[in-house]
Motif scaffolding. Structure first.
Motif, PDB file in Angstrom:
ATOM      1  N   VAL A  39       0.825  -1.207   0.129  1.00 41.34           N
ATOM      2  CA  VAL A  39      -0.312  -0.175   0.023  1.00 41.34           C
ATOM      3  C   VAL A  39       0.876   1.037  -0.104  1.00 41.34           C
ATOM      4  CG1 VAL A  39      -1.855   1.394   1.006  1.00 41.34           C
ATOM      5  CG2 VAL A  39      -1.645  -1.398   1.475  1.00 41.34           C
ATOM      6  N   ILE A  40       0.222   2.046  -0.612  1.00 36.84           N
ATOM      7  CA  ILE A  40       1.844   3.199  -1.570  1.00 36.84           C
ATOM      8  C   ILE A  40       0.852   4.585  -0.158  1.00 36.84           C
ATOM      9  CG2 ILE A  40       2.144   5.513  -2.402  1.00 36.84           C
ATOM     10  CD1 ILE A  40       2.262   3.234  -4.782  1.00 36.84           C
ATOM     11  N   SER A  41      -0.816   4.652  -0.044  1.00 39.58           N
ATOM     12  CA  SER A  41      -1.502   5.662   0.517  1.00 39.58           C
ATOM     13  C   SER A  41      -2.978   4.858   0.685  1.00 39.58           C
ATOM     14  CB  SER A  41      -1.951   6.491  -0.322  1.00 39.58           C
ATOM     15  OG  SER A  41      -0.725   7.070  -0.709  1.00 39.58           O
ATOM     16  N   GLN A  42      -3.733   5.030   1.785  1.00 42.34           N
ATOM     17  CA  GLN A  42      -5.209   4.715   2.143  1.00 42.34           C
ATOM     18  C   GLN A  42      -5.624   5.692   2.705  1.00 42.34           C
ATOM     19  OE1 GLN A  42      -4.703   1.455   5.389  1.00 42.34           O
ATOM     20  NE2 GLN A  42      -3.256   2.536   6.341  1.00 42.34           N
ATOM     21  N   LEU A  77      -7.623   2.132  -5.722  1.00 45.53           N
ATOM     22  CA  LEU A  77      -8.687   1.183  -4.698  1.00 45.53           C
ATOM     23  C   LEU A  77     -10.048   2.489  -4.690  1.00 45.53           C
ATOM     24  CD1 LEU A  77      -7.758  -1.703  -3.072  1.00 45.53           C
ATOM     25  CD2 LEU A  77      -8.223  -1.593  -5.526  1.00 45.53           C
ATOM     26  N   PHE A  78     -11.308   2.674  -5.105  1.00 50.83           N
ATOM     27  CA  PHE A  78     -11.926   3.432  -4.721  1.00 50.83           C
ATOM     28  C   PHE A  78     -13.297   3.136  -3.581  1.00 50.83           C
ATOM     29  CE2 PHE A  78     -10.245   5.266  -8.276  1.00 50.83           C
ATOM     30  CZ  PHE A  78     -10.058   6.788  -8.114  1.00 50.83           C
ATOM     31  N   SER A  79     -13.323   4.019  -3.059  1.00 44.19           N
ATOM     32  CA  SER A  79     -13.855   3.224  -1.529  1.00 44.19           C
ATOM     33  C   SER A  79     -15.206   4.502  -1.149  1.00 44.19           C
ATOM     34  CB  SER A  79     -13.214   2.619  -0.322  1.00 44.19           C
ATOM     35  OG  SER A  79     -14.296   2.147   1.282  1.00 44.19           O
ATOM     36  N   PHE A 107     -15.485  -1.163  -1.580  1.00 50.64           N
ATOM     37  CA  PHE A 107     -15.372  -1.229  -2.513  1.00 50.64           C
ATOM     38  C   PHE A 107     -16.046  -0.187  -3.495  1.00 50.64           C
ATOM     39  CE2 PHE A 107     -11.068  -2.828  -2.062  1.00 50.64           C
ATOM     40  CZ  PHE A 107     -10.253  -1.792  -0.543  1.00 50.64           C
ATOM     41  N   LEU A 108     -15.592   0.613  -4.180  1.00 47.93           N
ATOM     42  CA  LEU A 108     -16.706   1.342  -5.916  1.00 47.93           C
ATOM     43  C   LEU A 108     -15.625   0.278  -7.071  1.00 47.93           C
ATOM     44  CD1 LEU A 108     -16.753   4.295  -4.025  1.00 47.93           C
ATOM     45  CD2 LEU A 108     -19.046   3.133  -4.228  1.00 47.93           C
ATOM     46  N   GLY A 109     -15.047   0.368  -7.147  1.00 45.33           N
ATOM     47  CA  GLY A 109     -14.180   0.232  -8.680  1.00 45.33           C
ATOM     48  C   GLY A 109     -12.557   0.098  -7.629  1.00 45.33           C
ATOM     49  N   SER A 142     -18.590  12.300   0.170  1.00 46.12           N
ATOM     50  CA  SER A 142     -16.506  12.479  -0.227  1.00 46.12           C
ATOM     51  C   SER A 142     -16.908  10.488  -0.878  1.00 46.12           C
ATOM     52  CB  SER A 142     -16.023  12.179   1.146  1.00 46.12           C
ATOM     53  OG  SER A 142     -15.739  14.280   1.183  1.00 46.12           O
ATOM     54  N   ILE A 143     -15.658  10.375  -1.112  1.00 45.31           N
ATOM     55  CA  ILE A 143     -15.521   9.416  -1.750  1.00 45.31           C
ATOM     56  C   ILE A 143     -13.709   8.839  -1.026  1.00 45.31           C
ATOM     57  CG2 ILE A 143     -16.944   8.197  -3.792  1.00 45.31           C
ATOM     58  CD1 ILE A 143     -14.744   9.292  -5.415  1.00 45.31           C
ATOM     59  N   TYR A 144     -13.096   7.575  -0.981  1.00 46.15           N
ATOM     60  CA  TYR A 144     -12.309   7.696  -0.826  1.00 46.15           C
ATOM     61  C   TYR A 144     -11.450   6.591  -1.825  1.00 46.15           C
ATOM     62  CZ  TYR A 144     -13.868   9.720   3.562  1.00 46.15           C
ATOM     63  OH  TYR A 144     -14.317  10.095   4.044  1.00 46.15           O
ATOM     64  N   VAL A 145      -9.246   7.132  -1.645  1.00 44.74           N
ATOM     65  CA  VAL A 145      -8.644   6.176  -2.563  1.00 44.74           C
ATOM     66  C   VAL A 145      -7.870   5.659  -1.654  1.00 44.74           C
ATOM     67  CG1 VAL A 145      -7.960   8.358  -3.371  1.00 44.74           C
ATOM     68  CG2 VAL A 145      -8.225   6.361  -5.006  1.00 44.74           C
ATOM     69  N   HIS A 146      -7.552   4.116  -2.081  1.00 40.81           N
ATOM     70  CA  HIS A 146      -5.898   3.693  -1.551  1.00 40.81           C
ATOM     71  C   HIS A 146      -5.562   3.684  -2.721  1.00 40.81           C
ATOM     72  CE1 HIS A 146      -8.208   2.334   1.874  1.00 40.81           C
ATOM     73  NE2 HIS A 146      -9.547   2.400   0.905  1.00 40.81           N
ATOM     74  N   ALA A 147      -3.660   3.994  -3.127  1.00 43.53           N
ATOM     75  CA  ALA A 147      -3.104   3.572  -4.277  1.00 43.53           C
ATOM     76  C   ALA A 147      -2.206   2.041  -3.294  1.00 43.53           C
ATOM     77  CB  ALA A 147      -2.083   4.842  -4.210  1.00 43.53           C
TER      78      ALA A 147
END
Length: 172
Positions: A39-42, A77-79, A107-109, A142-147
């Motif tokens: 995981v780079i970012s969460q 990864l969008f959440s 998760f959204l995609g 808001s939505i959230y993203v993980h990298a």
């Protein structure tokens, strides 16, 4: 279950209310080595990703700016919710998370960015024509993203703010 109301607004009213926006966020991380699949970012918030609380939008384009000039393949990864997918950046998905299945249900995609253009001191990766429908939680805009590092090797940013994300989004 979500309810779709097709008669709430006319087609013209709906088309007139759709807003196209560019939203910039920094994929904050740790300045350390991130092995492949780490995981780079969460849980990076993408504020105002939808027009109304609990609303939806379509992600049309993504640009990743790598100011460290490494051009890592990044899976985004969008959440719907702000939740951890690992104990800390630089670790594998699921490390130290007790109920990862609950996290995955939000998760959204996913979108992978791997095609970069060299700008000498930086790299930009572009993904166009995505068409990913996203929906905020019922109490949020808001939505959230993980990298995730999917480059096949180690990605080591020099600073915690080296990766930037620009999202082209059509709000409903």
């Amino acid at each position: 279950m979500a309810e779709t109301n097709l008669t709430g607004r006319s087609a013209q009213t709906k088309l007139n209310s759709m807003a196209v926006d560019l939203i910039d966020v920094t994929l904050t991380t740790d300045a350390e080595a991130h092995a492949d699949n780490d995981v780079i970012s969460q849980s990076i918030e993408i504020p105002n990703a939808v027009a109304v609380t609990g609303g939806s939008a379509i992600i049309q384009s993504i640009m990743v700016l790598d100011e460290d000039d490494e051009a890592p393949t990044v899976e985004l990864l969008f959440s719907q919710v702000n939740t951890a997918i690992t104990d800390d950046e630089g670790e594998a998905i699921g490390n130290g998370v007790s109920d990862l299945d609950a996290t995955f249900r939000s998760f959204l995609g996913a979108v992978t960015v791997s095609n970069y253009s060299d700008l000498v001191d930086a790299q930009i990766g572009i993904k166009s024509n995505i068409g990913l429908v996203v929906k905020a939680a019922s109490d949020s805009r808001s939505i959230y993203v993980h990298a995730i590092n999917r480059s096949g090797g180690t990605y080591t940013p020099a600073a915690t703010t080296d990766l930037k994300l620009r999202i082209g989004i059509v709000k409903d």
